[in-house]
Scaffold this motif. Structure first.
Motif, PDB file in Angstrom:
ATOM      1  N   PRO A  30       0.517  -0.788  -0.178  1.00  9.15           N
ATOM      2  CA  PRO A  30       0.256   0.107   0.122  1.00  9.15           C
ATOM      3  C   PRO A  30       0.758   0.857   0.188  1.00  9.15           C
ATOM      4  CG  PRO A  30      -0.282  -1.119   1.906  1.00  9.15           C
ATOM      5  CD  PRO A  30       0.814  -1.805   1.136  1.00  9.15           C
ATOM      6  N   THR A  32       0.557   5.349   0.443  1.00  4.28           N
ATOM      7  CA  THR A  32      -0.488   6.675   0.523  1.00  4.28           C
ATOM      8  C   THR A  32       0.289   7.521   0.079  1.00  4.28           C
ATOM      9  OG1 THR A  32      -0.718   4.987   2.542  1.00  4.28           O
ATOM     10  CG2 THR A  32      -1.751   7.783   2.672  1.00  4.28           C
ATOM     11  N   GLN A  33      -0.551   8.364  -0.479  1.00 10.57           N
ATOM     12  CA  GLN A  33      -0.158   9.760  -0.469  1.00 10.57           C
ATOM     13  C   GLN A  33      -1.081  11.563   0.213  1.00 10.57           C
ATOM     14  OE1 GLN A  33       0.727  11.409  -4.892  1.00 10.57           O
ATOM     15  NE2 GLN A  33      -2.160  12.448  -4.156  1.00 10.57           N
ATOM     16  N   ARG A  34      -0.066  12.229   0.835  1.00  7.78           N
ATOM     17  CA  ARG A  34      -1.393  13.267   1.375  1.00  7.78           C
ATOM     18  C   ARG A  34      -0.643  14.867   0.830  1.00  7.78           C
ATOM     19  NH1 ARG A  34      -4.608  10.271   4.845  1.00  7.78           N
ATOM     20  NH2 ARG A  34      -3.249   8.721   5.542  1.00  7.78           N
ATOM     21  N   ILE A  72      -1.081   9.309  -8.320  1.00  8.39           N
ATOM     22  CA  ILE A  72      -2.058   9.140  -7.476  1.00  8.39           C
ATOM     23  C   ILE A  72      -2.810  10.606  -7.305  1.00  8.39           C
ATOM     24  CG2 ILE A  72      -2.604   8.654  -4.895  1.00  8.39           C
ATOM     25  CD1 ILE A  72       0.045   7.082  -4.473  1.00  8.39           C
ATOM     26  N   ASP A  75      -5.831  12.947  -1.981  1.00 11.19           N
ATOM     27  CA  ASP A  75      -5.050  11.771  -0.168  1.00 11.19           C
ATOM     28  C   ASP A  75      -6.063  10.443  -0.824  1.00 11.19           C
ATOM     29  OD1 ASP A  75      -4.186  14.279   0.501  1.00 11.19           O
ATOM     30  OD2 ASP A  75      -5.808  14.558   1.501  1.00 11.19           O
ATOM     31  N   ALA A  76      -5.171  10.227  -1.069  1.00 15.32           N
ATOM     32  CA  ALA A  76      -6.049   9.078  -2.103  1.00 15.32           C
ATOM     33  C   ALA A  76      -4.537   7.237  -1.432  1.00 15.32           C
ATOM     34  CB  ALA A  76      -6.192   8.798  -2.911  1.00 15.32           C
ATOM     35  N   GLU A  77      -4.982   6.507  -1.302  1.00 17.90           N
ATOM     36  CA  GLU A  77      -4.108   5.247  -1.144  1.00 17.90           C
ATOM     37  C   GLU A  77      -4.216   3.938  -2.812  1.00 17.90           C
ATOM     38  OE1 GLU A  77      -3.012   3.621   2.790  1.00 17.90           O
ATOM     39  OE2 GLU A  77      -3.833   1.370   1.381  1.00 17.90           O
ATOM     40  N   ASP A  79      -3.065   0.200  -4.240  1.00 20.36           N
ATOM     41  CA  ASP A  79      -2.709  -0.798  -3.711  1.00 20.36           C
ATOM     42  C   ASP A  79      -1.703  -1.524  -4.300  1.00 20.36           C
ATOM     43  OD1 ASP A  79      -1.757  -3.669  -2.827  1.00 20.36           O
ATOM     44  OD2 ASP A  79      -3.070  -4.729  -3.012  1.00 20.36           O
ATOM     45  N   GLU A 145       4.330   6.347   2.322  1.00 18.40           N
ATOM     46  CA  GLU A 145       3.653   7.369   2.599  1.00 18.40           C
ATOM     47  C   GLU A 145       4.391   8.230   1.793  1.00 18.40           C
ATOM     48  OE1 GLU A 145       1.608   8.556   5.650  1.00 18.40           O
ATOM     49  OE2 GLU A 145       1.696   9.852   5.926  1.00 18.40           O
ATOM     50  N   GLU A 147       4.845  13.039   0.852  1.00 20.71           N
ATOM     51  CA  GLU A 147       3.199  14.118   1.567  1.00 20.71           C
ATOM     52  C   GLU A 147       4.385  15.319   0.438  1.00 20.71           C
ATOM     53  OE1 GLU A 147       4.816  14.932   5.356  1.00 20.71           O
ATOM     54  OE2 GLU A 147       3.514  12.902   5.894  1.00 20.71           O
TER      55      GLU A 147
END
Length: 272
Positions: A30, A32-34, A72, A75-77, A79, A145, A147
């Motif tokens: 996984p 994640t993007q912020r 991406i 704000d999403a994740e 896989d 992750e 950011e």
């Protein structure tokens, strides 16, 4: 007795290997993007690349060779997977953000994640995934992750000039009044009542001329210069002109003296 035999046969059929579901030997990663932003409508899509360090490493579906690219939004994740491992070994990958044309008001997460998968072929031993990134000093991290941010840049402020004048502009404006004359130099201006003034040995009351050392510029004068026999001179002459006049004058004196001497001899000693 027959009932017992049937019961045993049914139990073997229920727990035979063909009836038991095989464990999942794949790995899912996984990501994640912020994203934070100050401007409404800011572009919130960013791009990433997963690179296998060896050509035989398993890759997600849709890969091209040893690379897998994806994006991406907001704000999403997402896989990354499945990665199917069927052999024992260490498999390593690098994951990073790809920024082809950086924007001046964006801040991008430049960390590079190193993904290490310790795969085991035995079903009773699960795969082990170890994550590190370029800013963790070799320490393990719990997840992947990124950011990113869009920021408002402050308005441009020119650097103040310590002298108090705007940078790149002159401290004063040149005069355009034709009546103004240049400064007379360190000796001051000619006085009206002093003997000769500051410009040279003129007559009483000064010559009205302020000579600047080393300058050939002519400055108007109110009267004749000393030593010129009453001839009005517009200003200081170059040295070669003065020297030429002196030589010419000396030549005239010599010629006149020779002529007078010859005339006197002729009168005193007339020809027979």
């Amino acid at each position: 007795m027959l009932l017992a035999i049937l019961t045993l046969v049914g139990a073997e059929a229920a727990f035979s290997p063909a009836a038991v579901a095989a464990p999942d030997r794949s790995v899912h990663l996984p990501v994640t993007q912020r994203f934070s932003h100050d401007r409404a409508g800011a572009d919130d899509t960013f791009y990433y690349r997963l690179v296998a360090l060896e050509a035989d490493h398993p890759m997600p579906p849709g890969s091209s060779g040893t690379q897998y690219r994806f994006s991406i939004k907001g704000d999403a994740e997402v896989d990354l997977g499945p990665l199917n491992f069927d052999r024992d070994g260490l498999y390593q990958y690098d994951l990073e953000q790809v920024v082809d044309t950086p924007a001046s008001d964006y801040r991008y997460d430049r960390r590079i994640y190193r993904i290490q998968v310790y795969a085991h072929a035995r079903p009773d031993r699960p795969h082990q995934v170890v994550l590190r990134h370029s800013d963790s000093n070799g320490e393990k991290v719990s997840g992947i992750e990124f950011e990113n941010a869009q920021v408002t840049l402050p308005p441009f402020q020119p650097t103040p000039d310590p002298s108090g004048s705007p940078s790149g502009s002159p401290t004063g404006s040149p005069s355009t009044d034709p009546s103004e004359e240049p400064s007379s130099g360190p000796s001051g201006s000619a006085g009206a009542g002093g003997p000769g003034g500051s410009g040279g040995p003129g007559g009483p009351g000064g010559s009205g001329v302020a000579d600047r050392p080393g300058s050939s510029d002519a400055i108007p004068t109110d009267g004749p210069r000393a030593g010129t026999g009453g001839l009005a001179v517009a200003g200081p002459w170059p040295g070669w002109v003065v020297l030429g006049v002196a030589v010419a004058s000396l030549g005239m004196v010599l010629v006149a003296g020779a002529w007078r001497s010859r005339r006197g001899l002729t009168r005193r000693y007339p020809k027979p």
